[in-house]
Design a protein around this motif. Structure first.
Motif, short mmCIF file in Angstrom:
data_model
loop_
_atom_site.label_atom_id
_atom_site.label_comp_id
_atom_site.label_asym_id
_atom_site.label_seq_id
_atom_site.Cartn_x
_atom_site.Cartn_y
_atom_site.Cartn_z
N TRP A 91 0.83 -1.20 0.00
CA TRP A 91 0.00 0.00 0.00
C TRP A 91 0.87 1.26 0.00
O TRP A 91 0.59 2.22 -0.72
CB TRP A 91 -0.94 0.01 1.21
N VAL A 92 1.92 1.24 0.82
CA VAL A 92 2.83 2.38 0.88
C VAL A 92 3.58 2.51 -0.45
O VAL A 92 3.75 3.61 -0.98
CB VAL A 92 3.82 2.22 2.04
N ARG A 93 4.01 1.38 -0.99
CA ARG A 93 4.73 1.39 -2.26
C ARG A 93 3.87 1.95 -3.39
O ARG A 93 4.33 2.77 -4.19
CB ARG A 93 5.18 -0.03 -2.60
N ASP A 94 2.62 1.51 -3.45
CA ASP A 94 1.73 2.00 -4.51
C ASP A 94 1.52 3.51 -4.39
O ASP A 94 1.43 4.22 -5.40
CB ASP A 94 0.38 1.29 -4.43
N ALA A 119 5.60 -7.28 -9.42
CA ALA A 119 4.80 -6.92 -8.24
C ALA A 119 4.50 -5.44 -8.20
O ALA A 119 3.44 -5.01 -7.71
CB ALA A 119 5.52 -7.35 -6.97
N ILE A 120 5.43 -4.63 -8.70
CA ILE A 120 5.22 -3.18 -8.73
C ILE A 120 4.32 -2.78 -9.90
O ILE A 120 3.35 -2.03 -9.73
CB ILE A 120 6.57 -2.45 -8.85
N ILE A 121 4.61 -3.30 -11.09
CA ILE A 121 3.91 -2.85 -12.29
C ILE A 121 2.48 -3.38 -12.35
O ILE A 121 1.58 -2.70 -12.85
CB ILE A 121 4.71 -3.28 -13.54
N GLU A 122 2.23 -4.58 -11.81
CA GLU A 122 0.89 -5.15 -11.92
C GLU A 122 -0.16 -4.37 -11.14
O GLU A 122 -1.36 -4.49 -11.41
CB GLU A 122 0.90 -6.61 -11.44
N GLU A 123 0.26 -3.55 -10.17
CA GLU A 123 -0.68 -2.77 -9.37
C GLU A 123 -1.06 -1.45 -10.05
O GLU A 123 -1.97 -0.76 -9.59
CB GLU A 123 -0.09 -2.47 -8.00
N LEU A 124 -0.37 -1.09 -11.14
CA LEU A 124 -0.66 0.17 -11.82
C LEU A 124 -1.91 0.06 -12.68
O LEU A 124 -2.32 -1.04 -13.09
CB LEU A 124 0.53 0.57 -12.70
N GLU A 125 -2.52 1.20 -12.94
CA GLU A 125 -3.63 1.21 -13.90
C GLU A 125 -3.11 0.82 -15.28
O GLU A 125 -1.93 0.97 -15.58
CB GLU A 125 -4.25 2.61 -13.95
N GLU A 126 -4.02 0.31 -16.12
CA GLU A 126 -3.61 -0.21 -17.42
C GLU A 126 -2.86 0.83 -18.25
O GLU A 126 -1.85 0.53 -18.88
CB GLU A 126 -4.84 -0.71 -18.17
N GLU A 127 -3.35 2.07 -18.24
CA GLU A 127 -2.69 3.13 -19.01
C GLU A 127 -1.29 3.41 -18.46
O GLU A 127 -0.34 3.61 -19.23
CB GLU A 127 -3.55 4.38 -18.98
N GLU A 128 -1.16 3.41 -17.13
CA GLU A 128 0.14 3.65 -16.51
C GLU A 128 1.09 2.48 -16.80
O GLU A 128 2.29 2.69 -17.01
CB GLU A 128 -0.03 3.83 -15.00
N GLN A 129 0.54 1.27 -16.81
CA GLN A 129 1.37 0.11 -17.14
C GLN A 129 1.98 0.26 -18.52
O GLN A 129 3.18 0.02 -18.71
CB GLN A 129 0.52 -1.17 -17.09
N ARG A 130 1.16 0.63 -19.49
CA ARG A 130 1.66 0.78 -20.86
C ARG A 130 2.73 1.86 -20.94
O ARG A 130 3.73 1.69 -21.64
CB ARG A 130 0.50 1.10 -21.81
N GLU A 145 6.10 -8.25 -19.75
CA GLU A 145 4.84 -8.52 -20.45
C GLU A 145 4.51 -10.01 -20.42
O GLU A 145 3.34 -10.39 -20.28
CB GLU A 145 4.93 -8.03 -21.89
N GLU A 146 5.55 -10.84 -20.54
CA GLU A 146 5.31 -12.29 -20.47
C GLU A 146 4.81 -12.67 -19.09
O GLU A 146 3.87 -13.46 -18.94
CB GLU A 146 6.60 -13.05 -20.77
N ALA A 147 5.42 -12.11 -18.04
CA ALA A 147 5.00 -12.41 -16.67
C ALA A 147 3.56 -11.96 -16.42
O ALA A 147 2.78 -12.66 -15.77
CB ALA A 147 5.94 -11.73 -15.67
N LEU A 148 3.21 -10.79 -16.93
CA LEU A 148 1.86 -10.27 -16.73
C LEU A 148 0.81 -11.09 -17.47
O LEU A 148 -0.39 -10.99 -17.16
CB LEU A 148 1.78 -8.81 -17.17
#
Length: 469
Positions: A91-94, A119-130, A145-148
């Motif tokens: 929660w703090v990291r996000d 673990a960090i990137i999967e919590e982002l919104e889809e637009e932020e991930q891209r 991308e493979e991991a996701l």
């Protein structure tokens, strides 16, 4: 010309003096860092924090007041690297990640192992991930991308892509030369995986074996052929159970075709075991994630939903009591004693339920021994019911001087203990068979069963017995 006194610089205290006896950061140290940040003394804050381990820096952010976390991150930006974020509460990291630009998140992610970056990137919104993925190097982006693409909480999300794999025809000398001559290889590994021409893992070789084996020996002659392979889509809880069962340090992860695609190490599993254990305990209580850093509205939403469900079960129990208002009116002491019957049944049911949920989580309770477990808990319930019921019946007789009342409450206690024992194991087993998480819903059903049966058995027996004042 007057001499100027040399400026005195405070030397940061050794890291070990910054912790209390429980190895937690001292509140005085945290206050000193925050005071330096508030005063604009960035260098002073950095000097205080510099001796800390990345895990302690993560703790510093978690223990700091919420409104000070972003100013703290700005002041300590040079120290807020991947190692720190990997150790930080999610929660703090996000919260901190949301304050960073995509290229800054991408830069941090490239410093991490693939599993920590995911673990960090999967919590982002889809637009932020891209946006973050676009800012990464092609090789790093492809790995993320493979991991996701794998299911959440699966081995594919958990595994690391950086590993050492060598062909079976190499000698020990070839392997050692390969390890020493390639600076781009990962430095964190415990064993070397041996693969065939199709990149299927056929064995492993510990580093200690490599170091003690003559160079001319073929790697295929010293490797261990028996190994535990983890399917890429296996749930992380199942992965943790395999590590625990077979005492693994690391394990190969394979795709559906059996090709080596990654590895999982025990340091990742320690976090999973801790996470899953805490998660099951919190689910039993209906407390959601139970994280003190979770947003208040989200916590209220989760807890309130289960409290409303419990309110409904309480109404059901109360309606049972309402059926016996006439009996209670004849002997008011029944109203005093009936919570004891339901409460003791609830406690007994919770004991059995906790054992059953744990056994299911650890794969100790399976279809082959379910009947035996039910019989075991039935015998335990009868024994406990006889002991508690007898003790309570004698106590009621001595206090109220009413032998019939003592017998009724003794029988009710036995009946409700049997109900608690059976419900405590049957409810989790049935939920598990139905594909539901027994840790989430069991408590509601078990509590309802013990409350309803406790009131019904005690007041029903009292009515049949004809008790009156």
């Amino acid at each position: 010309m007057s001499e100027t006194e040399p400026e005195t610089v405070d030397t940061p205290a050794p890291a070990q003096t910054l912790h209390d006896e429980d190895d937690r950061l001292k509140s005085t140290f945290i206050d000193a860092v925050i005071a330096a940040v508030e005063a604009g003394d960035v260098e002073g804050a950095r000097a205080l924090v510099r001796p800390l381990h990345p895990a302690d820096i993560a703790d510093l952010f978690e223990l700091a007041p919420q409104d000070m976390r972003r100013p703290l991150a700005t002041a300590l930006a040079e120290m807020l690297d991947g190692d720190v974020l990997a150790e930080m509460n999610e929660w703090v990291r996000d919260e901190l990640i949301d304050a960073l630009a995509p290229h800054e998140v991408a830069e941090i992610a490239t410093q991490l192992d693939t599993d920590d970056a995911v673990a960090i990137i999967e919590e982002l919104e889809e637009e932020e991930q891209r946006a973050v993925l676009r800012a990464m190097e092609p090789d790093d982006r492809a790995a993320i991308e493979e991991a996701l693409s794998y299911p959440e909480e699966s081995a594919g999300r958990l595994m690391q892509r950086d590993l050492i794999a060598v062909p079976e025809h190499w000698t020990v000398g070839d392997v050692l030369d390969y390890l020493r001559g390639n600076e781009d290889l990962t430095t964190d590994f415990w064993e070397v995986f041996v693969v065939d021409a199709g990149h299927h893992p056929i064995g492993t070789c510990k580093l200690s074996w490599l170091m003690r084996t003559p160079r001319r020996i073929a790697i295929g002659d010293v490797m261990q052929r028996e190994q535990t392979l983890i399917p890429v889509d296996m749930d992380q809880e199942e992965v943790a159970l395999r590590f625990q069962k077979y005492a693994l340090i690391s394990a190969a992860v394979v795709d559906p075709a059996g090709r080596l695609v990654g590895m999982i190490t025990v340091d990742d599993i320690v976090h999973i075991i801790q996470e899953e254990a805490g998660e099951d305990i919190l689910k039993l209580s209906g407390a959601g994630d139970g994280d003190i850093n979770e947003p208040i509205l989200q916590t209220v939403k989760v807890r309130l939903s289960w409290l409303i469900v419990n309110l409904g079960t309480a109404v059901i129990a109360a309606s049972v009591v309402g059926l016996f208002q006439g009996t209670i009116a004849k002997l008011v002491v029944l109203a005093v004693l009936m919570p004891i019957v339901s409460g003791m049944g609830g406690n007994a049911g919770t004991q059995t339920m906790a054992v059953a949920v744990r056994a299911l989580a650890l794969n100790q309770l399976t279809s082959s021994n379910t009947a035996r477990m039910i019989l075991r808990e039935f015998r335990i319930a009868i024994t406990n019911g006889l002991c508690i019921g007898g003790l309570l019946g004698v106590s009621v007789y001595l206090i109220y001087g009413n032998a019939d009342l003592g017998i009724v409450i003794c029988l009710a206690m036995i009946i409700n203990n049997i109900t608690a024992g059976l419900a405590g194991i049957l409810v989790p087993v049935c939920l598990d068979k139905a594909g539901a998480d027994p840790a989430v819903s069991s408590a509601v059903f078990v509590t309802t069963a013990t409350d309803v049966m406790g009131f019904f058995s005690f007041l029903g027996l009292a009515a049949l017995w004809g008790l009156h004042g």
